[in-house]
Design an enzyme around this catalytic site. Structure first.
Site, PDB file in Angstrom:
ATOM      1  N   HIS A 160       0.950  -1.176   0.092  1.00  0.00           N
ATOM      2  CA  HIS A 160      -0.111  -0.162  -0.112  1.00  0.00           C
ATOM      3  C   HIS A 160       0.950   1.311   0.018  1.00  0.00           C
ATOM      4  O   HIS A 160       2.033   1.387   0.169  1.00  0.00           O
ATOM      5  CB  HIS A 160      -0.933  -0.197   1.133  1.00  0.00           C
ATOM      6  CG  HIS A 160      -0.380   0.166   2.510  1.00  0.00           C
ATOM      7  ND1 HIS A 160       0.185  -0.910   3.152  1.00  0.00           N
ATOM      8  CD2 HIS A 160       0.106   1.195   3.287  1.00  0.00           C
ATOM      9  CE1 HIS A 160       0.953  -0.757   4.304  1.00  0.00           C
ATOM     10  NE2 HIS A 160       0.663   0.503   4.393  1.00  0.00           N
ATOM     11  N   LYS A 199     -32.543   8.001   8.759  1.00  0.00           N
ATOM     12  CA  LYS A 199     -33.359   9.225   7.812  1.00  0.00           C
ATOM     13  C   LYS A 199     -32.739  10.568   7.618  1.00  0.00           C
ATOM     14  O   LYS A 199     -32.072  11.005   8.489  1.00  0.00           O
ATOM     15  CB  LYS A 199     -34.688   9.336   8.836  1.00  0.00           C
ATOM     16  CG  LYS A 199     -35.899   9.962   8.252  1.00  0.00           C
ATOM     17  CD  LYS A 199     -36.993   9.948   9.058  1.00  0.00           C
ATOM     18  CE  LYS A 199     -38.105  10.752   8.217  1.00  0.00           C
ATOM     19  NZ  LYS A 199     -37.946  11.856   7.594  1.00  0.00           N
TER      20      LYS A 199
END
Length: 789
Positions: free
Chosen positions: A343, A498
């Site tokens: 990486h 929500k």
């Protein structure tokens, strides 16, 4: 403590103390030594309330005096040169000069305050970061100050009503007997709003209390109005104002303390201010009632985790001793790291450390493809030049070398977004690329931002085709308001957050984009950044369902911000608003793909198809994952994130448009209600000449039913916009079926065409909203859409 000067060691610091037997409180004979003793003993409880706050001191060098002859007192902001060097200093520029304030971090600093007779410690409602930069306020305070004829019982009565009002909007309040005459009421904030906003909100809250308790409360500072009443002083939320710190002594005739109390204590008819001796005794047996508002005090050492993972005797990596010092450097380094998995480590100097991310696929080279970025622990600045082999068995074992390094130009640094332009020195980076690091859930994405000056001209999304696209519009499926008890088998349900915005169906066919509200209204021109982002995806004949939101600085949806984008159609107005407030499209369902409708597929299958479509660009188009865990944890997570609530969706549910279905259940933290404006009452005082309150209704079988009035939650801009919209709608008669007589007086009636939304506590027995607070106009709704939640 002898009367002669002496040097003592407190919390690892040496401090010279003089005149310990000097009497500071003549009425009780309390000496300077006792003042210092109190501050050293209470330090573990007091210091969290002073953490990262500039402290203004109120000094009585010769004592507080008596009723007949008060002692001389003066405020001190600057930390004098004679103060110990180990007290943290923060320089703040004022309009005329720069002052150096202390930030107290140890019992020794408090002892020094006692030594110089700085009896009262005053702090603002905001903190500074490690660099000394002021942050947004993290708490709200109301000072309940009794006038002549009133006292603590009256303050307690006002505090209880204020507590309910704050609870109705999701804020938990703690009372503090001020140590003087009244009560301070504190509520924790999420830091998403600035002091100007919070001060204005506190003022509206004070007015609401005055309206609720007209015989007991006054919000105006005039002394002539205060007899037998309690002044609700909201002004201490101003960025330039301070309040006595909890657990600070007061310069009153007796050594009283500003003391956080429980609500049960406020019900005691014998409630009184507490002395420093009483406070020391009680805090040996009690917990601080205000501790939860303090929050964790950030560690001053950002390398604790880094050092915990490394042994300097076993790894060639730098392992410095001591806390990093804040710096203004702008170096970057990208290291190629051949550990257990290859990486690249992407590191940016910030605040005295290298803030670090691991990039499994390296830096992106294509603006259309984002790469994963996993944030890791902060690294020391010395790591910017590290190259070598980390031994096997050690953390991060493997070879690491510098892939590129240099300096960066900072455009934005927030907790959830960082934008930098890199100038490398090794030639691996082409040109001076600009990268955006964007937090999405637990991880981050790194995005190569396209240079607009060099980017090829992109075909503009076609707007003229929205009429034909509207034929493909699908009315959205609607959720039913419910409670956790409505879910029988929790395993049958998936849970989503929500989002507090406007529902939007996106019809996408390549560059042909249409955005439609719940009722099919075309809002494509209002959100050009969403249209452009959808066009970049080059989707083929697809229909998405989601919510358009505006994210605040804390990364949470803010309906008040979104108000600035709603209802605009003129290109110039849209462009100006988009510069101020950026829109984000939260996609949570897929209704069609490649021309094939999938509404009859189960919810879990539609979500899988949405994930496979890969529409999340990490910035403008987001696909929030369904919550993995229990409903209780989903609700707790939603509250922690400052969201509106949770949507529970049956995993096997089909998509049924335009109907409220029990297969989707919305569980809200706070009660909301859409309303229709039927009139307004003129304002008084500072609201003279504008709206004082709106008169609200809900359509019923017999007509518009009056449900109360709302007078809080407005900004000046909102009031001006509302007045402009309501004036053309004025009429002579009431649009309500029936309205109370006191409401009729001086009411201005309007034709009920404008829909809004309020947050409220509960319904009264007479069918009115209790403690409503205005949230905004719903341009996406018609009066006929409004119904009782």
């Amino acid at each position: 403590m002898a009367d002669a000067p002496q040097t003592v060691s407190i919390a690892g610091h040496r401090l010279r103390l003089t005149n310990p037997d000097k009497v500071i409180y003549p009425l009780t004979g309390t000496t300077k030594a006792e003042v210092i003793h109190y501050y050293v003993e209470i330090a573990p409880i007091l210091l969290p309330h002073l953490a990262d706050r500039l402290t203004t001191r109120k000094r009585w060098v010769n004592g507080v005096g008596s009723t007949d002859k008060p002692g001389e007192v003066f405020f001190e902001k600057n930390l004098p040169d004679s103060a110990p060097s180990w007290i943290r200093r923060v320089a703040v520029e004022h309009s005329k000069d720069t002052k150096e304030y202390p930030v107290f971090t140890s019992a020794a600093a408090l002892a020094w305050a006692g030594q110089v007779a700085a009896i009262e410690l005053h702090v603002p409602q905001w903190k500074v970061n490690r660099r000394g930069t002021p942050q947004n306020p993290d708490r709200l305070v109301l000072d309940l100050d009794p006038g002549p004829g009133a006292g603590l019982p009256e303050c307690a009565e006002v505090a209880r009503v204020a507590r309910q009002m704050l609870q109705d909007i999701g804020l938990d309040a703690v009372p503090v007997t001020s140590g003087s005459k009244g009560i301070h009421l504190y509520a924790g904030l999420d830091g998403s709003q600035d002091s100007h906003y919070i001060n204005a909100f506190a003022k509206e809250l004070a007015k609401a209390l005055e309206s609720e308790l007209p015989d007991l409360v006054v919000s105006d500072m005039k002394k002539s109005l205060r007899k037998d009443k309690v002044l609700v002083d909201w002004s201490q939320n101003n960025a330039s104002k301070t309040t006595i710190a909890p657990y600070s002594l007061r310069g009153t005739l007796e050594p009283n303390v500003a003391t956080p109390r429980t609500w049960k204590e406020l019900d005691d008819p014998n409630l009184s201010q507490l002395s420093f001796e009483e406070v020391l005794a009680r805090m040996k047996k009690r917990k601080d009632p205000m501790a939860h508002l303090v929050g964790p005090t950030p560690s001053t050492d950002r390398l604790v985790e880094y050092r915990a993972k490394r042994d300097g005797s076993k790894t060639p990596e730098p392992v410095p001793i001591g806390s990093p010092v804040a710096s203004d450097g702008n170096t970057f380094v990208i290291q190629e790291h051949h550990a257990s998995a290859l990486h690249w480590d992407f590191r940016l100097e910030h605040d005295g450390v290298l803030v670090s991310w691991a990039l499994p696929k390296g830096v992106p080279t294509d603006p259309s493809k984002n790469h994963l970025a996993v944030q890791t622990e902060d690294h020391p600045l010395e790591y910017a030049t590290f190259e070598g082999t980390i031994p096997k068995g050690e953390y991060g074992a493997g070879k690491s070398w510098i892939w590129d390094a240099g300096t960066y130009e900072l455009e934005k640094w927030r907790d959830d977004e960082v934008i930098v332009t890199l100038t490398g020195t090794k030639g691996e980076l082409e040109g001076a690329p600009k990268f955006a690091l964007i937090k999405t859930g637990k991880n981050w994405l790194i995005h190569l931002m396209q240079d607009k000056a060099k980017a090829p001209a992109k075909k503009a999304p076609v707007q003229k085709s929205t009429n034909s696209l509207s034929k493909k519009f699908v009315p959205p499926m609607l959720a039913t308001l419910g409670t956790p008890g409505d879910l029988e088998e929790e395993s049958d349900w998936a849970f989503e957050m929500k989002w507090d915005g406007i529902r939007a169906i996106a019809v996408v066919d390549g560059d042909d984009i249409g955005l439609f509200t719940r009722k099919g209204n075309d809002v494509t021109v209002a959100y050009p950044e969403v249209v452009a982002a959808l066009a970049e995806l080059e989707l083929n004949d697809s229909i998405l369902d989601g919510e358009i939101v505006a994210l605040n600085d804390a990364g949470a949806p803010d309906f008040g911000l979104l108000q600035q984008r709603m209802g605009l159609t003129k290109p110039a107005e849209v462009e100006a608003a988009a510069e101020r407030v950026e829109a984000t499209y939260m996609v949570f369902d897929l209704l069609a793909t490649d021309g094939q409708g999938i509404r009859n597929d189960q919810y879990v299958d539609r979500r899988a198809a949405l994930a496979k479509l890969d529409v999340d660009d990490g910035h403008t188009i987001l696909v929030p994952p369904a919550y993995e865990g229990t409903l209780a944890k989903a609700i707790a997570s939603s509250k922690k994130l400052g969201l509106e609530g949770v949507i529970a969706k049956r995993r096997e549910s089909r998509y049924v448009g335009e109907k409220r279905s029990s297969s989707w259940i919305k569980i809200k933290h706070q009660r909301m209600q859409e309303v229709v404006i039927g009139g307004w009452k003129p304002g008084t005082g500072s609201r003279g000449g504008t709206i004082g309150s709106l008169l609200l209704g809900i359509p019923g079988d017999d007509g518009l039913q009056y449900v109360g009035k709302v007078g809080t939650g407005f900004t000046q801009r909102t009031l001006e916009a509302l007045l402009k919209s309501l004036t053309p709608l004025e009429r002579k008669t009431s649009p309500f079926v029936e309205v109370p007589r006191d409401v009729e007086r001086d009411a201005r009636w309007v034709t009920p065409k404008i829909v809004g939304e309020v947050q409220f506590g509960e319904w009264t027995h007479s069918g009115n909203l209790r403690h409503p607070s205005w949230r905004g106009v719903r341009t996406d709704k018609n009066p006929a859409d409004v119904r009782l939640e």
